[in-house]
Enzyme design. Structure first.
Site, PDB file in Angstrom:
ATOM      1  N   SER A 135       0.856  -1.190   0.000  1.00 60.06           N
ATOM      2  CA  SER A 135       0.000   0.000   0.000  1.00 60.06           C
ATOM      3  C   SER A 135       0.885   1.229   0.000  1.00 60.06           C
ATOM      4  CB  SER A 135      -0.885   0.000   1.250  1.00 60.06           C
ATOM      5  OG  SER A 135      -1.528   1.251   1.428  1.00 60.06           O
ATOM      6  N   TYR A 148      -3.166  -1.794  10.187  1.00 63.47           N
ATOM      7  CA  TYR A 148      -3.097  -2.004   8.741  1.00 63.47           C
ATOM      8  C   TYR A 148      -1.784  -1.456   8.185  1.00 63.47           C
ATOM      9  CZ  TYR A 148      -4.252  -1.599   3.789  1.00 63.47           C
ATOM     10  OH  TYR A 148      -4.230  -1.687   2.416  1.00 63.47           O
TER      11      TYR A 148
END
Length: 240
Positions: A135, A148
């Site tokens: 990400s 996350y």
């Protein structure tokens, strides 16, 4: 990599970025097998002609079951795409421990265990690739999603070390860093979102040119800024 004729395993392939990746890879001539855990989405993907292996990769039993299911089969490419992100914000209340554990396992442990299990088979292929989807938040974290972000940063670090280990082999290692993509996971978020189709297109293009990183969409700018002024990038991202 020439994708035509390659056999690809995409985790989390029945929805979101994974499903669009599977379609784009098939359009490029690859044979795609995917994993999924929701019956309706599995059935929908099968109706499109995909082979789907049911697997919940957010725990060790699911990973062990998948490795057993593919034992003895030949794959040229492993795409570690499956991921999740839960709320972990003390400003809003106590985190849910079980959700944190599932996020940690799915986003980090599962890719590592799948790579370890599949490396021997990938070594036997004349050309192979491992794609780890991290990400833009692996570069700098946001305040509202620390677990996350931590898993994606850890997978980024692992990917870089793995690439160094395998540099003298025919197994290529690619890290894909998407921005905020319009998927079920980000449905509650407002603001600009990249389409999953465009995200998949850019990742597949990076695979085809044997890139080491696919900085997708606005992450290209984030990566450049991080090289110039990492302190500024951290400050900006922590405002979210």
């Amino acid at each position: 990599m020439q994708l035509a004729g390659k056999v690809v395993l995409v985790t989390g392939g029945t929805d979101g970025i994974g499903l669009r990746l599977a379609r784009a890879l098939r359009d490029a001539g690859a044979k795609v097998t995917m994993t999924g855990r929701t019956a309706a989405r599995i059935a929908a993907a099968q109706a499109e002609g995909f082979e789907v292996l049911p697997a919940d990769l957010a725990g060790p039993d699911g990973v062990a079951g998948l490795l057993a299911a593919i034992s003895g089969r030949q794959f040229d490419v492993l795409v570690n795409n499956a991921g999740m992100g839960g709320t972990h914000d003390f400003r809003e209340g106590a985190p849910v421990a079980d959700e944190d554990e599932r996020t940690l396992y799915l986003n980090l442990h599962a890719p590592i265990r799948l790579i370890a299990g599949m490396i021997p088979a990938l070594r036997d292929r004349p050309e192979a690739m491992i794609v780890n989807v991290t990400s833009g938040l692996a570069i700098a974290p946001s305040t509202g999603a620390p677990v996350y972000c931590a898993t994606k940063a850890a997978l980024r670090s692992y990917t870089q070390a793995l690439r160094s280990q395998l540099k003298d082999t025919h197994i290529h290692v690619l890290e894909a860093l998407p921005p905020v993509v319009d998927t079920a996971m980000t449905a509650a978020r407002t603001g600009s979102k990249l389409s999953p189709e465009e995200c998949a297109r850019q990742i597949v293009a990076a695979m085809q040119r044997n890139a080491t990183e696919a900085n997708v969409g606005i992450v290209r700018i984030l990566a450049i800024l991080n090289n110039l002024a990492p302190w500024l990038v951290r400050r900006i991202m922590l405002s979210f």
